[in-house]
Each structure stands twice: as C-alpha cells, then as structure tokens.
Write a protein that holds these residues in place. Structure first.
Motif, mmCIF file in Angstrom:
data_model
loop_
_atom_site.group_PDB
_atom_site.id
_atom_site.type_symbol
_atom_site.label_atom_id
_atom_site.label_comp_id
_atom_site.label_asym_id
_atom_site.label_seq_id
_atom_site.Cartn_x
_atom_site.Cartn_y
_atom_site.Cartn_z
ATOM 1 N N THR A 173 0.855 -1.180 0.000
ATOM 2 C CA THR A 173 0.000 0.000 0.000
ATOM 3 C C THR A 173 0.896 1.236 0.000
ATOM 4 O O THR A 173 2.110 1.140 0.154
ATOM 5 C CB THR A 173 -0.921 0.016 1.233
ATOM 6 O OG1 THR A 173 -0.104 -0.036 2.395
ATOM 7 C CG2 THR A 173 -1.891 -1.142 1.205
ATOM 8 N N SER B 117 1.709 3.473 2.000
ATOM 9 C CA SER B 117 2.541 3.821 3.149
ATOM 10 C C SER B 117 3.944 3.226 3.070
ATOM 11 O O SER B 117 4.813 3.608 3.839
ATOM 12 C CB SER B 117 1.855 3.383 4.440
ATOM 13 O OG SER B 117 1.642 1.985 4.418
ATOM 14 N N TYR C 152 -3.217 11.476 3.377
ATOM 15 C CA TYR C 152 -4.360 10.604 3.642
ATOM 16 C C TYR C 152 -5.564 11.361 4.194
ATOM 17 O O TYR C 152 -6.691 10.930 4.019
ATOM 18 C CB TYR C 152 -3.971 9.463 4.586
ATOM 19 C CG TYR C 152 -2.979 8.515 3.966
ATOM 20 C CD1 TYR C 152 -3.315 7.761 2.849
ATOM 21 C CD2 TYR C 152 -1.706 8.384 4.492
ATOM 22 C CE1 TYR C 152 -2.412 6.893 2.276
ATOM 23 C CE2 TYR C 152 -0.788 7.519 3.929
ATOM 24 C CZ TYR C 152 -1.145 6.775 2.819
ATOM 25 O OH TYR C 152 -0.239 5.920 2.243
ATOM 26 N N HIS D 58 -5.477 5.119 0.871
ATOM 27 C CA HIS D 58 -4.758 4.275 1.833
ATOM 28 C C HIS D 58 -4.932 2.786 1.551
ATOM 29 O O HIS D 58 -4.023 1.989 1.777
ATOM 30 C CB HIS D 58 -5.214 4.599 3.258
ATOM 31 C CG HIS D 58 -4.256 4.138 4.308
ATOM 32 N ND1 HIS D 58 -3.768 2.860 4.383
ATOM 33 C CD2 HIS D 58 -3.674 4.807 5.329
ATOM 34 C CE1 HIS D 58 -2.948 2.744 5.396
ATOM 35 N NE2 HIS D 58 -2.870 3.913 5.982
#
Length: 153
Positions: A13, A15, A128, A135
């Motif tokens: 993802t 992140s 986000y 996300h």
C-alpha cells in the motif's frame, strides 16, 4: 492507474513507498525532464537507432507512437494513466514505477479535465487526510534497468 504484466518487487500500500522515491516537490530546484516532446521526429538520426519489435503490433494502434523521455536521476512524474497501450523501454539508468490496477481509478482522486488522466495524490507522500480512500489502494512496485521492457496495457 493501469495493470502491468511484469515481474515486480512487491505489492504493497502507499505507506511503504521507499523514502528515496518520495516527492521532490519541496526541493529548491526540481530536476529538468524532457517529456511529451517528439524528439525522435526532431532528430531523425535518433529515430534510425530505434527498432520497433514485431510484438508492438499487438497494441491497439495501426502505427506505434514513439516517444523519448529524458531526465536526470531523481525525476518524479505524477501518477497517471495513458490512453493507449505502452511498451516502456528503459535504455540507461533505472526507473522505479508504481502501478495500480484500473479497478482502483476512483480511489486515485483524478484531477478535473483536461488533466483527468492524472492523480491528485502524491504517491511518495500521500495526504491521507485529503485522500483517505487511497490508503487501501494496492500498489505494485517495479524497477526497470537498462534493457528492460515493461508492457503496460
């Protein structure tokens, strides 16, 4: 915003985007990048060095569109989708890519026309709070090196 048929490093993802691939928006002097310029028509000697492989005929177009993009290390482009199939050929250096399945297009927060093929999200440093649905978008990371070709339908 596209599916790719390639061996990729991992699916993650947003992140987990590597720190060295994050946004250059904060840099004082962004690197130069030659894009969307028909360099191969402008310099016919360069076009003579490009062999179009037979499998390019598998794309939707009768004649392939040939483009050259030139940029220094650290060049970052916006997450986007092209309106046609691509064979991305890396000649020199390395290119790190983030690929997204088209099913997640709405979660990429496309810009308004005429830039609707580009995302508002900075993949290297996603906000986000402004783009909460991003996300959960699975990202496919891929690195191309000299001589690598990636088909992006």
């Amino acid at each position: 915003t596209t599916t790719a048929t390639a061996t990729a490093e991992k699916s993650t993802t947003a992140s987990s985007v590597p720190a060295d691939a994050r946004s250059t928006a904060a840099s004082a002097s962004p690197p130069g990048y030659l894009a969307q310029h028909n360099l191969l028509d402008q310099i016919p000697e360069l076009r003579a060095d490009v062999d179009v492989p037979e499998y390019a005929a598998l794309c939707e177009r009768d004649e392939p569109i040939l483009n050259a993009w030139l940029g220094p290390a650290g060049t970052v482009s916006t997450l986007h989708q092209d309106p046609y199939d691509n064979f991305l050929c890396q000649v020199v250096g390395y290119k790190w890519l983030v690929l997204v399945d088209p099913r997640y297009s709405a979660q990429l927060y496309p810009r308004d026309p005429p830039l609707s093929n580009t995302s508002q999200v900075d993949v290297g440093s996603p906000a986000y709070g402004a783009f909460p649905e991003f996300h959960s978008v699975p990202l496919l990371h891929c690195e191309l090196g000299p001589g690598d070709i990636l088909f992006i339908p």
